[in-house]
Design a protein around this motif. Structure first.
Motif, short mmCIF file in Angstrom:
data_model
loop_
_atom_site.label_atom_id
_atom_site.label_comp_id
_atom_site.label_asym_id
_atom_site.label_seq_id
_atom_site.Cartn_x
_atom_site.Cartn_y
_atom_site.Cartn_z
N ASP A 1 81.66 41.23 66.48
CA ASP A 1 80.86 40.17 67.07
C ASP A 1 81.77 39.35 67.98
OD1 ASP A 1 79.34 37.99 67.73
OD2 ASP A 1 78.73 37.50 65.69
N ARG A 2 81.65 39.58 69.27
CA ARG A 2 82.58 38.95 70.21
C ARG A 2 82.41 37.44 70.30
NH1 ARG A 2 84.45 43.48 74.53
NH2 ARG A 2 84.39 45.19 73.04
N ARG A 3 81.33 36.92 69.75
CA ARG A 3 81.18 35.47 69.71
C ARG A 3 82.21 34.84 68.78
NH1 ARG A 3 74.97 35.45 68.02
NH2 ARG A 3 75.92 37.05 66.67
N LEU A 4 82.78 35.65 67.88
CA LEU A 4 83.79 35.15 66.96
C LEU A 4 85.19 35.17 67.57
CD1 LEU A 4 82.64 36.87 63.63
CD2 LEU A 4 82.25 34.51 64.36
N TRP A 5 85.34 35.79 68.72
CA TRP A 5 86.65 35.82 69.36
C TRP A 5 87.05 34.41 69.76
CZ3 TRP A 5 86.83 40.69 73.06
CH2 TRP A 5 86.72 41.85 72.27
N ASP A 6 88.31 34.08 69.58
CA ASP A 6 88.83 32.73 69.85
C ASP A 6 89.08 32.57 71.35
OD1 ASP A 6 90.52 30.45 70.14
OD2 ASP A 6 91.05 30.60 68.02
N ARG A 7 88.24 31.79 72.00
CA ARG A 7 88.33 31.63 73.46
C ARG A 7 89.59 30.88 73.88
NH1 ARG A 7 85.70 35.58 75.62
NH2 ARG A 7 84.25 36.19 73.99
N LEU A 8 90.07 29.97 73.04
CA LEU A 8 91.30 29.25 73.38
C LEU A 8 92.47 30.22 73.43
CD1 LEU A 8 93.00 26.74 73.87
CD2 LEU A 8 93.10 26.39 71.38
N LEU A 9 92.56 31.12 72.43
CA LEU A 9 93.65 32.10 72.44
C LEU A 9 93.52 33.05 73.62
CD1 LEU A 9 94.06 33.02 68.65
CD2 LEU A 9 95.44 31.47 70.04
N ILE A 10 92.29 33.40 73.99
CA ILE A 10 92.10 34.27 75.16
C ILE A 10 92.60 33.58 76.42
CG2 ILE A 10 90.34 35.30 76.66
CD1 ILE A 10 88.77 36.00 74.13
N ARG B 1 87.95 40.28 78.58
CA ARG B 1 87.08 39.86 79.69
C ARG B 1 85.69 40.48 79.60
NH1 ARG B 1 92.10 40.78 83.13
NH2 ARG B 1 92.85 38.67 83.69
N ALA B 2 85.51 41.45 78.73
CA ALA B 2 84.22 42.15 78.63
C ALA B 2 83.32 41.45 77.61
CB ALA B 2 84.43 43.61 78.23
N PRO B 3 82.20 40.88 78.04
CA PRO B 3 81.32 40.20 77.08
C PRO B 3 80.68 41.15 76.08
CG PRO B 3 80.31 40.28 79.27
CD PRO B 3 81.71 40.78 79.43
N ARG B 4 80.52 42.44 76.45
CA ARG B 4 79.96 43.44 75.55
C ARG B 4 80.84 44.69 75.60
NH1 ARG B 4 74.30 44.62 78.01
NH2 ARG B 4 75.72 44.85 79.80
N PRO B 5 80.86 45.48 74.55
CA PRO B 5 81.71 46.69 74.56
C PRO B 5 81.43 47.59 75.77
CG PRO B 5 80.87 46.31 72.36
CD PRO B 5 80.19 45.32 73.24
N GLU B 6 80.15 47.71 76.14
CA GLU B 6 79.81 48.60 77.25
C GLU B 6 80.26 48.06 78.60
OE1 GLU B 6 75.91 46.58 75.85
OE2 GLU B 6 77.80 47.35 75.00
N ASP B 7 80.68 46.78 78.64
CA ASP B 7 81.17 46.21 79.90
C ASP B 7 82.66 46.44 80.11
OD1 ASP B 7 78.62 45.15 80.46
OD2 ASP B 7 79.03 43.37 79.25
N THR B 8 83.33 47.04 79.14
CA THR B 8 84.77 47.27 79.26
C THR B 8 85.07 48.24 80.39
OG1 THR B 8 84.95 46.99 76.85
CG2 THR B 8 86.83 47.98 77.99
N ASP B 9 86.07 47.90 81.19
CA ASP B 9 86.49 48.75 82.31
C ASP B 9 87.43 49.84 81.76
OD1 ASP B 9 87.37 49.93 84.62
OD2 ASP B 9 87.90 48.06 85.63
N TRP B 10 86.82 50.89 81.20
CA TRP B 10 87.62 51.93 80.55
C TRP B 10 88.46 52.72 81.54
CZ3 TRP B 10 88.91 51.84 75.74
CH2 TRP B 10 88.07 51.23 74.81
N GLU B 11 88.02 52.85 82.76
CA GLU B 11 88.85 53.55 83.75
C GLU B 11 90.15 52.80 84.00
OE1 GLU B 11 86.67 54.35 87.30
OE2 GLU B 11 85.31 55.77 86.33
N ARG B 12 90.05 51.47 84.08
CA ARG B 12 91.27 50.67 84.24
C ARG B 12 92.15 50.77 83.00
NH1 ARG B 12 94.12 46.83 86.68
NH2 ARG B 12 94.95 45.07 85.49
#
Length: 427
Positions: A277-286, A318-329
């Motif tokens: 659940d990416r809402r639990l990720w700590d935005r300050l640490l990011i 930087r990806a709000p959802r797993p499917e938004d991840t830039d896997w090519e990069r």
């Protein structure tokens, strides 16, 4: 120095004793590294410096419960330890010279202030202490234990519990480390960072990784170790502001630590990256991690191994959802990392990224190409990655066997349960 009770604390009885001991423990955690570093500069001996600091701690344990906690406990400990240093040097042939260096300052002031004493030296003292604790002459285990002891203020028992090792084993590591430093005549001096920085960064990241993905025991993560490594990383970034890879490591740890709350579910069960659940990720640490990464890149460290790993972590952050991840990069960054810092583990991670970018068949080819490497023998993540890719290709019987093999290899109970559940899902 006269002491006074902690405000609002009882002055007699068991409660007073416990309150004083808690205060001493808190002060020790904050002041011990600076105390040992300052003493080591004065006596030119890290082992002796730690013994003097421990002597001061024992005296505090005897006196503070009755006299009260001093208004400036750090100054009290430093003054006490310096007086112990003078007593020691009186028994040595270098007494006159060292006594003039240490004693004149103490005897001229009734209430020594370590901040005033050490402001001109604290940066170099702390760096010397870090680089001494991480000396390449020591084994990796010894470097980790000594760093946590000298810079984290952790007791032998706390280090043993953190790494699920026996307390006698950890004690032996610390004793052997000190003997090695003494036998090799390692001085309390500051080498050129390039000579030993890689060892320092390796130790800090090893501490962090053991907290982030515990190799053994019942817990999937040990946040206390992550936080200790973060503290050391931030300290290094402040002490070595022009070293790009220091900022790269700080960025990597900040970004990975931002996911800690989301890495475990109810009851401590592991939650893998795609399911978090990416809402639990700590935005300050990011934000802190991204700033540290920008700093590393601005110093020309974009292609350092830690900065590259931080750049990969940033793609997830930087990806709000797993499917938004830039896997090519991510796959491209792993290719660069494999060139800069070749390792079978890097190749295995690249296999995962390639599978996400180009499909599981292509990822399996990369994984299979590195599977015979002896360095991965006994590494549970190899069969786990292969099991995942095989399952995605519909080869469920092979996938089940791989997950069962991964479960047999891991020493972490939470991870074993995860692999066994994945194996059961392939039946």
């Amino acid at each position: 120095m006269t002491g006074s009770p902690m405000p609002g604390s009882p002055t007699t009885g068991t409660d007073a004793l416990l309150a004083a001991h808690r205060a001493i423990e808190a002060v020790w955690r904050i002041e011990s590294a600076r105390l040992v570093a300052g003493l080591a500069r004065l006596v030119d001996d890290v082992v002796l410096a730690e013994e003097l600091a421990q002597d001061a701690l024992l005296i505090a344990l005897e006196q503070w419960p009755e006299a009260g906690v001093p208004e400036n406990p750090g100054a009290w400990l430093m003054a006490t330890a310096k007086h112990r240093a003078i007593d020691h040097l009186r028994r040595r042939s270098r007494y006159e010279r060292k006594l003039q260096e240490i004693g004149r300052d103490i005897e001229s002031r009734p209430e020594p202030d370590p901040d005033a004493d050490m402001d001109d030296h604290i940066r170099d003292d702390m760096l010397r202490l870090i680089f001494t604790a991480c000396h390449p002459a020591l084994t990796t285990d010894a470097r980790v234990a000594l760093t946590l002891r000298l810079l984290g203020g952790l007791s032998t028992g706390e280090i043993a519990r953190a790494f699920l090792a026996g307390e006698p084993t950890v004690a032996q590591r610390i004793v052997r480390a000190k003997r090695t430093l003494a036998a090799k005549g390692v001085r309390f001096e500051m080498p050129a960072p390039a000579e030993r920085l890689a060892s320092v960064l390796e130790v800090v990241y090893l501490i962090f990784n053991e907290g982030y993905s515990a190799t053994a025991g019942n817990d999937w993560t040990r946040p206390d170790l992550c936080h200790e490594a973060l503290r050391l990383g931030r300290l290094l970034a402040g002490l070595l502001p022009r070293e790009a890879e220091v900022h790269g490591l700080a960025a990597l740890m900040e970004l990975q630590a931002s996911r800690l709350r989301a890495r475990t579910g109810p009851g401590g069960a592991p939650v893998l990256l795609p399911d978090q659940d990416r809402r639990l990720w700590d935005r300050l640490l990011i934000r802190r991690g991204l700033r540290a990464l920008e700093r590393a890149e601005s110093l020309g460290g974009a292609f350092g191994p830690y900065a590259l790993q931080a750049a990969i972590a940033a793609c997830h952050a930087r990806a709000p959802r797993p499917e938004d991840t830039d896997w090519e990069r991510v796959a491209a960054l792993y290719r660069v990392l494999a060139h800069v810092s070749p390792s079978p583990v890097v190749e295995l991670n690249r296999a995962v990224a390639v599978a996400m970018a180009d499909g599981p068949a292509r990822g399996l080819e990369v994984a299979d190409a590195v599977a015979a490497d002896k360095a991965l023998r006994g590494y549970p993540q190899l069969p786990a990655v292969r099991g995942d890719l095989l399952a995605r290709l519909g080869r469920t019987d092979e996938a089940r066997r791989e997950f069962e093999r991964a479960a047999a290899l891991t020493g972490n109970e939470r991870e074993r349960a995860l692999f066994l559940a994945r194996a059961a899902g392939c039946r």
